[in-house]
Design an enzyme around this catalytic site. Structure first.
Site, PDB file in Angstrom:
ATOM      1  N   ASP A   1       5.898  -5.751  -8.394  1.00 45.56           N
ATOM      2  CA  ASP A   1       4.617  -5.973  -7.414  1.00 45.56           C
ATOM      3  C   ASP A   1       3.939  -4.550  -7.290  1.00 45.56           C
ATOM      4  O   ASP A   1       2.552  -5.018  -7.131  1.00 45.56           O
ATOM      5  CB  ASP A   1       5.091  -6.355  -6.098  1.00 45.56           C
ATOM      6  CG  ASP A   1       5.490  -8.015  -5.969  1.00 45.56           C
ATOM      7  OD1 ASP A   1       4.883  -8.757  -6.478  1.00 45.56           O
ATOM      8  OD2 ASP A   1       6.805  -8.046  -5.836  1.00 45.56           O
TER       9      ASP A   1
ATOM     10  N   TYR B   1       5.374 -13.892  -0.533  1.00 38.81           N
ATOM     11  CA  TYR B   1       6.198 -13.071   0.120  1.00 38.81           C
ATOM     12  C   TYR B   1       5.136 -12.036   1.019  1.00 38.81           C
ATOM     13  O   TYR B   1       4.061 -11.608   0.334  1.00 38.81           O
ATOM     14  CB  TYR B   1       7.053 -12.348  -0.682  1.00 38.81           C
ATOM     15  CG  TYR B   1       8.325 -12.912  -0.854  1.00 38.81           C
ATOM     16  CD1 TYR B   1       9.027 -13.633   0.142  1.00 38.81           C
ATOM     17  CD2 TYR B   1       8.958 -12.937  -2.019  1.00 38.81           C
ATOM     18  CE1 TYR B   1      10.372 -14.207  -0.042  1.00 38.81           C
ATOM     19  CE2 TYR B   1      10.192 -13.868  -2.377  1.00 38.81           C
ATOM     20  CZ  TYR B   1      10.787 -14.346  -1.204  1.00 38.81           C
ATOM     21  OH  TYR B   1      11.831 -14.943  -1.548  1.00 38.81           O
TER      22      TYR B   1
END
Length: 588
Positions: free
Chosen positions: A326, A410
């Site tokens: 990420d 998320y």
């Protein structure tokens, strides 16, 4: 923003040049972009329009910064580092912009000092996918007649589809590729992850084309229809009864002091920073020790979360490509939330705005991206004299520095804690929604590699592995140059009639980690293993051993994927709990 506006902005702040580690301001981001455009127009007029991937502070070399902060050298040049793209050309341009005279002379003083073009075929990876890139990937997929036709075979129209763009780390395609996982979304506030689809377009951001579409061999007969909504207007079950109100008040204000990006609290002082890739950064963390006559003792030169890996366990195509790095894929800072939209900080809160950039090179301000507050942390110390019943206790307070980012489904909440006992800790809270997939044909009613969260809906097993980069400086004014890292293990001694007659003896072993290869270490709870970052030049006054910090890591496995997997090859940090390497400028 035009040059005149930039000069006006610069004029308002000319009296106080920024600290060398302060993040770039909005005018500085705009000035760096303008300098890049001017250079491209003059040096390469046939170059396609610039697309700005990253405009960020180029931190000064460590030696120069130490000389400046210790009062032994001049202020380092202030520079911006830019990653540029020129679609449809496959490659990047890395540019360095000198902003040293910007605050005194205005935007015209921003100058390109380095301009390096790199062919995409010569790169081991790709620049991160910015928010603009992710929106572009979704736009390309939505506009494709081929994608629309495949979805129509499943009875789904494009206006009912949500698209999640993910980076691709391996595959048969060459270019700046993203894969787009699709979901059925029945309204603007509907939870699409309750209704995954099997259609995964692969798009090339450089050419603006869908280059492939992966889907199950036959259109699924049953697309999940059950809702799983979290929006308060759509939830199917009532909320639980709320607890009674809890108030945190500080009538005398907070104990911390803030001056720009510098923070002081309970003998601690440090500088904060922020960039698009890492998000929050801690610099020059020190502790003023009253037992050392008020001497400031350096602790950490620089600390941040530099990467994370989220590998998924499903071996079926296309889900075997499902892995997110990420920080490198999207940027923790680019995806940071404005905490005005929701924050778990209580009491007196200090917020810091963050500045990143968009694809046009314009500054993008994230209001209240970083939260600073202090909170009660329970009992710090207590003792009762059992003979007299006399009791003493101390409450603990800790300073909390945090930010939250959204990575598609998320949310990751990052918290740095400074404690009154000299401890530094870091906590990451995971929230949001599971990324789901439709059961593969032949899987029956459950998946071997995940958990069924609704009929036909699989949440694949996966890991979350983070890389914290800690450049320690334990009591070392030279930025940690003289530090040594060692490993400590508990050692059980066998019973012996002379040396250990009762069999109760145990000690510890200590091994210095001298080479990079030897310093790839795994955690071991059975051995009570910790790592010691010590300064041999500073002996403790009582033990006479080097002063040190101990590094405690949470339990849990390292990467569970195979050693020859794509994740293991691309994310070496996931294969060991600890890596100790020498500092080198530019490795960020």
């Amino acid at each position: 923003m035009d040059v005149a506006s930039l000069q006006q902005c610069a004029g308002r702040t000319a009296a106080a040049p920024p600290h060398p580690l302060d993040p770039l301001s909005s005018p500085e981001v705009a000035a760096a972009a303008a300098a890049c455009r001017a250079h491209a127009a003059a040096a390469a007029p046939r170059l396609p329009p610039l697309r700005f991937n990253t405009i960020t502070l180029q931190e000064p070399p460590k030696a120069d910064l130490l000389r400046f902060t210790n009062g032994r050298g001049p202020r380092p040049p202030r520079r911006a580092f830019c990653i540029l793209q020129t679609p449809p050309i496959f490659g990047v341009i890395e540019a360095t912009i000198d902003l040293s005279h910007f605050h005194a002379a205005g935007a015209a003083a921003a100058a390109v000092v380095s301009w390096v073009a790199i062919d995409g075929n010569d790169m081991g990876g790709q620049p991160l996918a910015t928010p603009d890139d992710c929106l572009e990937a979704e736009r390309i997929a939505r506009a494709s007649p081929r994608v629309q036709a495949v979805l129509a075979e499943r009875g789904v129209s494009m206006d009912q589809v949500a698209c999640d763009p993910w980076a691709i780390h391996a595959g048969k395609w060459k270019g700046r590729m993203m894969q787009v996982f699709t979901y059925l979304k029945l309204g603007p506030d509907d939870n699409e992850y309750a209704r995954p689809l099997d259609v995964v377009p692969v798009v090339d951001l450089n050419t603006g084309q869908v280059v492939d579409i992966e889907a199950y061999p036959e259109a699924p007969k049953n697309i999940p229809t059950a809702g799983g909504n979290y929006h308060r207007d759509l939830v199917e079950q009532p909320f639980r009864e709320a607890p009674k109100p809890l108030y945190v008040v500080q009538p005398e204000g907070p104990s911390f002091k803030v001056d720009g990006w510098r923070v002081e609290w309970q003998q601690w002082d440090l500088r904060l920073g922020f960039n698009g890739r890492e998000g929050l950064v801690l610099y020059d963390v020190g502790y003023t020790d009253p037992q050392e006559g008020g001497r400031r003792r350096p602790v950490v030169f620089r600390a941040s979360i530099v990467e994370m890996a989220v590998p998924y366990a499903d071996p079926s195509s296309p889900y075997n490509r499902k892995c997110a790095f990420d920080a490198g894929d999207y940027g923790l800072g680019f995806a940071a939330n404005s905490l005005k939209l929701g924050c778990d900080c209580l009491g007196v809160v200090q917020y810091f705005d963050a500045v990143v950039n968009n694809a046009q090179g314009e500054p993008v301000v994230i209001p209240s991206a970083v939260c600073l507050h202090e909170e009660d942390a329970g009992l710090l110390w207590k003792h009762v004299d059992y003979r007299t019943g006399y009791s003493e206790d101390r409450r603990a307070r800790r300073l909390v520095i945090s930010f939250i980012m959204t990575a598609v489904n998320y949310e990751y909440c990052f918290y740095w804690y400074l404690h009154q006992d000299g401890t530094i800790s870091h906590e990451i809270k995971l929230t949001g929604i599971l990324s789901t997939s439709l059961l593969m044909p032949g899987e029956g009613d459950k998946s071997r590699y995940g958990t069924m969260v609704a009929e036909g809906v699989n949440a694949a097993a996966h890991q979350h592995i983070f890389s914290a980069r800690l450049d320690m400086a334990v009591d070392d004014e030279d930025g940690g140059r003289g530090l040594v890292v060692s490993e400590l293990n508990a050692v059980r001694h066998p019973s012996h009639p002379l040396t250990n007659p009762a069999g109760n003896a145990f000690t510890e072993s200590e091994t210095d980690l001298i080479t990079v290869h030897a310093a790839r270490r795994q955690s071991s709870a059975a051995d009570a293993r910790v790592w010691r970052v010590k300064n041999p030049a500073r002996p403790h006054p009582f033990t006479r051993k080097p002063v040190a910090y101990h590094l405690y890591t949470p339990g849990g496995p390292v990467l569970l994927a195979a050693e020859d997997s794509v994740v293991a090859r691309r994310g070496k940090f996931t294969t060991a709990t600890l890596h100790v390497t020498p500092y080198k400028d530019g490795q960020l």
